[in-house]
Design an enzyme around this catalytic site. Structure first.
Site, PDB file in Angstrom:
ATOM      1  N   LYS A  18      -0.302   2.499   2.290  1.00 21.21           N
ATOM      2  CA  LYS A  18       0.725   3.289   1.607  1.00 21.21           C
ATOM      3  C   LYS A  18       1.837   2.438   1.009  1.00 21.21           C
ATOM      4  O   LYS A  18       2.640   2.934   0.220  1.00 21.21           O
ATOM      5  CB  LYS A  18       1.304   4.320   2.569  1.00 21.21           C
ATOM      6  CG  LYS A  18       0.272   5.374   2.958  1.00 21.21           C
ATOM      7  CD  LYS A  18       0.883   6.466   3.803  1.00 21.21           C
ATOM      8  CE  LYS A  18      -0.073   7.628   3.981  1.00 21.21           C
ATOM      9  NZ  LYS A  18      -1.145   7.342   4.957  1.00 21.21           N
TER      10      LYS A  18
HETATM   11  C1  LIG Z   1      -2.354   8.051   4.953  1.00 20.47           C
HETATM   12  C2  LIG Z   1      -3.498   7.343   5.580  1.00 20.47           C
HETATM   13  C3  LIG Z   1      -4.836   7.714   5.327  1.00 20.47           C
HETATM   14  C4  LIG Z   1      -5.202   8.920   4.483  1.00 20.47           C
HETATM   15  O1  LIG Z   1      -4.958   8.732   3.120  1.00 20.47           O
HETATM   16  P1  LIG Z   1      -4.950  10.002   2.128  1.00 20.47           P
HETATM   17  O2  LIG Z   1      -4.595   9.452   0.799  1.00 20.47           O
HETATM   18  O3  LIG Z   1      -3.921  10.945   2.667  1.00 20.47           O
HETATM   19  O4  LIG Z   1      -6.315  10.608   2.177  1.00 20.47           O
HETATM   20  C5  LIG Z   1      -5.853   6.956   5.886  1.00 20.47           C
HETATM   21  N1  LIG Z   1      -5.578   5.900   6.680  1.00 20.47           N
HETATM   22  C6  LIG Z   1      -4.314   5.517   6.965  1.00 20.47           C
HETATM   23  C7  LIG Z   1      -4.103   4.357   7.866  1.00 20.47           C
HETATM   24  C8  LIG Z   1      -3.231   6.209   6.423  1.00 20.47           C
HETATM   25  O5  LIG Z   1      -1.984   5.826   6.723  1.00 20.47           O
END
Ligand SMILES: *Cc1c(COP(=O)(O)O)cnc(C)c1O
Length: 436
Positions: free
Chosen positions: A107
């Site tokens: 993210k």
């Molecule tokens: C947010 C997150 C996800 C999921 O991603 P999306 O875009 O919401 O599908 C998967 N793995 C981790 C470690 C995350 O922080």
């Protein structure tokens, strides 16, 4: 006008408007009006391009109406100052490591890109923006880090007391400056409900400009398409037909991958891998979309019972279920299956998967069983250190703390405790720093 609302399709917005408001006034998600494919030469010559050039060419069409070229170059350089290595685990299975950023979760890219865009839009503008965000763990840290010190922007993060890991809590409560953490006596769902309510509360919104930093915001969602291009750059010589398996919760990441496909990147198939929260795997089986309350699992960043970006995926395929089924498979896995995949990979290769990456691995293996000649890449979305207790429990090992994490370990936690919506409202309306 590059974006329209998925609710009232006649409502349109520029990139800037879409970023600043997060969600359309009719509560619809914003979606690009046109996705213009990149020329085939881009993909032929991608090996000679830097990550910054690749990112610029991929995202330019969506943002250049509101951001000058040189500024976009600067934003991309600020966002992408770490590596995205593709690591081969065995045979035709590789993983794209997305955890080398400052908070060690994928993210970071979306959060930093959005923070830089919002910072740019608030330059020379006296109106302050408040970013309000609920987190189950990883979003909070990435958003706090990305927005730290951005002028004209205040960030308020709601997190559920006692339900995020120690490291995750430190990442979002120790930075100070324009970042405030609210420790909510409740669950993640409570945090999310309070945020949604605040967006609809005129007593708050007439005093301050609120925006969202969840993946519904186009500036957080779209830059995730870079990952797929970076993988392609590294895999293009070895790979046959490429398949991506994406550990999915809110389905923003995989949906951005599908935009990369629309840009012309040769991808054979997407696999959406989920934990026990199986709304999309069920939809792909029977065509019925039935949201449910979320179930707690060891891959907690994917504990989502009504994935907000799935509507964008359906829009990409014009709600044509047959066309979607050709491109997307989806499978759900239990915590026990996840742990046994972590153990098996560790024993055979020495590689330490975090629980989210392990779910991605499982989905990929399932797909490759019936397509053994394809080249599979699963995304490793977080560093295992962020889920230390699960790693200890499952693999019986301790991990050294990386420098990015060590930095927050000795800092003092500062959080404002709140217990209900009135607590949030009081906090937002009584602190004049948040006024427009
Ligand atoms: C947010 C997150 C996800 C999921 O991603 P999306 O875009 O919401 O599908 C998967 N793995 C981790 C470690 C995350 O922080």
């Amino acid at each position: 006008m590059h974006f329209y609302s998925l609710h009232t399709k006649s409502h349109t917005a520029t990139f800037k408007e879409a970023v600043i408001s997060g969600i359309a006034p009719d509560r619809g998600l914003y979606f690009p009006k046109r996705i213009q494919p990149l020329p085939p030469s881009f993909f032929r010559e991608i090996g000679a391009l830097s990550n910054h050039e690749i990112a610029f060419r991929a995202i330019a069409q969506f943002v250049l109406e509101d951001i000058p070229r040189s500024k976009l170059e600067e934003i991309i350089a600020n966002t992408l100052d770490f590596d995205f290595p593709l690591v081969n685990l065995e045979g035709n299975v590789s993983t794209l490591e997305l955890f080398h950023g400052p908070t060690m979760a994928f993210k970071d890219v979306g959060a930093r890109f959005m923070a830089n865009c919002l910072g740019h839009f608030s330059e020379g503008n006296n109106e302050k923006v408040t970013v309000l965000v609920a987190t189950s763990g990883d979003t909070g840290g990435a958003v706090a880090n990305g927005f730290l010190g951005v002028d004209g922007v205040n960030v308020v993060i709601l997190y559920p007391k006692g339900k995020v890991s120690d490291i995750q809590e430190r990442q979002l409560t120790t930075l100070g400056e324009n970042i405030t953490a609210l420790e909510v006596d409740g669950t993640f769902d409570d945090c999310q409900r309070m945020v949604k309510k605040a967006f609809l509360d005129h007593e708050i919104t007439h005093r301050q400009k609120l925006t969202s930093a969840n993946s519904i915001n186009v500036a957080r969602w779209l830059p995730q398409l870079f990952y797929y291009l970076f993988a392609f750059k590294q895999a293009r010589d070895i790979a046959g037909d490429i398949v991506f398996s994406v550990p999915s919760g809110n389905f923003g990441n995989i949906c951005a991958g599908m935009v990369a496909h629309r840009l012309g990147m040769p991808i054979k198939q997407f696999v959406a891998s989920t934990n026990a929260n199986d709304v999309v795997p069920n939809f792909m089986k029977n065509g019925q979309y039935q949201p449910k309350a979320s179930i707690a699992t060891i891959s907690n960043a994917m504990d989502v019972g009504d994935p907000s970006n799935f509507i964008r995926i359906q829009e990409l395929f014009g709600t044509d279920f047959v066309a979607l089924s050709k491109m997307l498979s989806s499978h759900s896995f239990s915590d026990d299956e996840t742990k046994s995949a972590m153990r098996s990979i560790y024993e055979r290769t020495g590689y330490i998967l975090d629980p989210h990456g392990a779910v991605g691995y499982l989905g990929l293996k399932k797909y490759l069983k019936s397509h053994p000649d394809r080249f599979g890449i699963f995304l490793e979305t977080a560093h295992p250190i962020k889920f230390l207790p699960v790693i200890k429990d499952t693999l019986g090992i301790d991990l050294p703390i990386p420098p990015q994490i060590q930095k927050v370990m000795d800092k003092q936690k500062v959080a404002v405790p709140i217990s209900d919506y009135d607590g949030l409202k009081d906090f937002l309306t009584k602190n004049t720093q948040f006024s427009k």
